[in-house]
Design an enzyme around this catalytic site. Structure first.
Site, PDB file in Angstrom:
ATOM      1  N   MET A 275       0.806  -1.218   0.000  1.00  0.00           N
ATOM      2  CA  MET A 275       0.000   0.000   0.000  1.00  0.00           C
ATOM      3  C   MET A 275       0.843   1.274   0.000  1.00  0.00           C
ATOM      4  SD  MET A 275      -3.074  -0.991  -0.160  1.00  0.00           S
ATOM      5  CE  MET A 275      -3.840   0.601   0.148  1.00  0.00           C
ATOM      6  N   ARG A 276       2.186   1.128   0.035  1.00  0.00           N
ATOM      7  CA  ARG A 276       3.014   2.325   0.089  1.00  0.00           C
ATOM      8  C   ARG A 276       2.810   3.181  -1.155  1.00  0.00           C
ATOM      9  NH1 ARG A 276       7.788   0.213   1.267  1.00  0.00           N
ATOM     10  NH2 ARG A 276       7.616   0.605   3.497  1.00  0.00           N
ATOM     11  N   ALA A 277       2.601   2.558  -2.312  1.00  0.00           N
ATOM     12  CA  ALA A 277       2.422   3.310  -3.548  1.00  0.00           C
ATOM     13  C   ALA A 277       1.186   4.202  -3.471  1.00  0.00           C
ATOM     14  CB  ALA A 277       2.315   2.355  -4.734  1.00  0.00           C
TER      15      ALA A 277
END
Length: 713
Positions: A275-277
């Protein structure tokens, strides 16, 4: 202090400038990684960034740049009184040298005061100095992995914890991490690449007029730096004020549910991991909206953010370059705005007012802009639209698979018809220069250099390094290494009476200092010497050979090795790839490697010996591993076999560690590669046994009969 090239005077780096500005507007974006070839102003524009950033307020006298508005400052120099004096200073640009030690980065015990006064005091490192500033790592791909881990952990947590040398300290470390690198010198590990918020690909402009403008400005700056900088003072001040306004407004920008859904759709379409993107893209889009003076995130903000935040995060094969399919991005985003713009919003600036605007940054959706650009304003180069050849038009998406012929699993319709007989037959009618593709790489066995080296830290062979398990101590030379306190005390203790000590603290001298010696693993130079002659040109054999080499290249990438490629066929040998850290380039050269002709084995070994001799002069600490990929035949020139064995014996006498990958297969084998391995004093491995899975299966086959015998007994 020497004059710095103005930020607004750099030409042809629009995407890079935009990424740097956005991450300073919102440091939570996570920093910028700039990838590009040599001579593309990467270092110039990063060093110029600090001069256009607004000054910051700090508590006077605090070594850790504490913000006076921080209600719970994390500073070892605190606590501070409510009316503590405040001072304003410029934002610091702290450069981290590639050869820095861990104690220089984190900080450590102040040795002078510890030894002279007997007082344990913490000496801040580079992370403390970079707090609320910019930490710049040039050639970040050459930085030791454990230092990169420290940097990225501090950047993610916003603080640094030091537990070493009897010191326990925690201090704030919130900074903008900027790394630059040349991909030809090696890649970052994927997990480290993902920790950078944004990434930008830069290349030299291809437009002659733009190249002329770059040279003209550089020559003018070198001739009179002060006058050149003065000509851009107004542009620099305007950028500073705009950044200040964006920093103040970024917290008020609204990221609506529609915009969040668009971001999620984009990230899902590009199959990014985790989910970092999504989080980084959202933060970047908010910063982009604030940069343009908007109160709400629009589609163009999401497009600009995705182009910077996603290229290095999409799912890709090990040797694929980072890139983004912008056509797919446009199809996902469409033309509809995720949320309507409130009518009371201020009028966004047009492209002629935005010195960093790219083709996706036109707030009116009109990419044409004002055709009458002024090349002399020092912002956009010769026009308002980004010039051809800049990073916005020459990113990783340009290096697409369209430039590479597709691999064919089935028969080649243009190849010669197959013949009967074993696939290894030298008479297999493959025309000279035939190119065969490799299959999917596999996990290989670990091949190491014998003995213990002292090279650069890596993951292949045993070596004395700066990290690893402690094995002893040595005398400190110039303050290098990590202090070994017990051995330092032990070295000083026998001399206390002679030094006049009667009571109290120990008396130390400089030659008492001892530092720890550690044993870890080093990286090596893996030089491939590949037989590309006609005896290797049979389709199945060459495909197998290329797959094995590609797998070994992937292993070298993971172990941080340098690689080189020597090929021999016809009547001579060629250095297809000088030793480099970029295994991506090696893989590309391997895919394009033709096969056919005679086998000049001696010439190939001589060329490999020449390359190793030169590399020993350039980098004497890095030990080589020569990987000879051949079936052992030598058919070029008189006494070809005798000459090849003579050269092999010479390499062995020079102490070169070697590995012979035997490509011969089939029922009729001559065993020539094994004989070559004996002369090289090298390990002899059939090409099928390069795979780690193959080794595991052989061990299991050896164990099963033993187990069954024991069971019967």
């Amino acid at each position: 202090m020497p004059q710095q090239f103005p930020f607004s005077a750099v030409v042809g780096s629009d995407d890079m400038a935009l990424a740097l500005v956005l991450t300073t507007i919102s440091p939570d974006v996570g920093g910028v990684l700039v990838r590009g070839e040599k001579g593309t102003a990467k270092s110039t524009i990063v060093r110029a960034l600090a001069s256009v950033l607004p000054a910051i307020d700090v508590v006077a006298g605090d070594r850790f740049s504490t913000d006076p508005r921080d209600r719970a400052p994390l500073s070892p120099d605190g606590p501070f009184a409510a009316d503590a004096p405040v001072e304003s200073r410029p934002v610091r640009l702290v450069e981290l040298p590639v050869g820095a030690t861990e104690d220089r980065v984190l900080g450590s015990l102040h040795l002078e005061r510890a030894l002279s006064e007997g007082r344990a005091e913490y000496e801040p490192g580079l992370l403390a100095r970079a707090h609320r500033g910019i930490l710049y790592v040039d050639e970040v791909n050459l930085l030791h992995d454990h230092l990169v881990d420290l940097l990225l952990d501090a950047a993610a947590m916003g603080r640094s914890t030091v537990e070493r040398d009897g010191v326990s300290v925690e201090h704030a470390a919130r900074f903008v991490l900027v790394g630059t690198m040349n991909p030809e010198e090696g890649e970052l590990r994927p997990q480290l690449l993902d920790r950078f918020g944004l990434t930008v690909e830069v290349a030299a402009p291809r437009d002659p007029a733009l190249r002329v403008e770059v040279v003209r400005r550089r020559l003018a700056f070198d001739a009179d730096p002060d006058a050149f900088a003065a000509a851009y003072d107004e542009d620099e001040r305007a950028l500073t004020e705009r950044i200040r306004a964006a920093q103040e407004q970024v917290a008020a920008v609204v990221l609506g549910d529609g915009a969040l859904l668009k971001i999620a759709e984009v990230c899902a379409a590009f199959e990014v991991d985790g989910m970092r993107a999504d989080i980084v893209t959202a933060r970047t889009a908010v910063a982009h909206a604030a940069w343009h003076g908007r109160r709400r995130v629009l589609t163009q903000d999401i497009r600009a953010a995705a182009r910077l935040a996603l290229p290095h995060r999409r799912r890709r094969n090990p040797f694929d370059a980072p890139g983004l399919d912008e056509d797919l991005l446009d199809r996902i985003l469409g033309d509809d705005e995720p949320d309507p713009e409130p009518p009371e919003d201020p009028q966004p600036q047009g492209p002629s007012e935005d010195p960093l605007a790219g083709p996706d940054d036109d707030p009116d959706g009109d990419a044409d802009g004002d055709p009458a650009g002024d090349a002399g304003d020092g912002t956009d180069g010769p026009g308002d639209a980004p010039p051809p050849g800049t990073s916005s038009s020459s990113g990783p998406g340009d290096h697409s698979s369209d430039d590479v012929p597709p691999q064919q699993d089935g028969p080649d319709p243009e190849a010669s018809p197959p013949t009967t007989g074993p696939p290894d037959a030298p008479g297999d009618p493959q025309p000279p220069g035939t190119v065969h593709a490799a299959s999917e790489p596999y996990r290989t066995r670990l091949f190491t250099v014998r003995g213990t080296g002292a090279g650069e830290a890596g993951k292949r062979s045993r070596a004395v390094t700066e990290s690893g398990r402690r094995t002893g101590s040595r005398r400190s030379v110039g303050g290098d290494g990590t202090l070994h306190l017990a051995e330092t005390v032990r070295a000083a203790a026998p001399h206390q009476v002679l030094r006049g000590r009667t009571s109290g603290r120990l008396l130390f001298r400089g030659d008492d200092l001892r530092v720890a010696t550690r044993e870890g693993q080093e990286s090596n130079l893996v030089l491939f010497c590949v037989d590309a002659s006609g005896s290797m040109a049979a389709r199945r054999r060459m495909e197998q050979v290329k797959t094995a080499i590609l797998s070994l290249l992937l292993d070298a990438y993971r172990r941080r090795d340098k690689v080189g490629l020597v090929t021999f066929r016809g009547h001579g040998a060629d250095l297809a790839l000088p030793p480099t850290r970029s295994v991506d380039i090696a893989a590309t050269r391997l895919q394009d490697l033709p096969a056919g002709g005679r086998t000049p084995l001696a010439e190939g070994l001589l060329e490999a010996a020449r390359v190793l001799r030169l590399e020993k002069v350039r980098d004497p600490r890095r030990r080589p591993l020569l990987v000879v990929v051949t079936d052992g035949r030598a058919t070029s020139g008189a006494d070809a076999v005798a000459r090849s064995r003579q050269v092999a014996a010479h390499l062995a006498a020079d102490g070169v560690d070697a590995l012979v990958v035997d490509c011969e297969s089939g029922a009729m084998r001559l065993g020539l590669a094994g004989v070559l391995a004996e002369h090289l004093r090298a390990e002899h491995v059939p090409v099928a046994d390069v795979s780690a899975d193959r080794l595991t299966s052989l061990v299991q086959q050896s164990v099963r009969p033993l187990s069954s015998t024991e069971g019967a007994a």
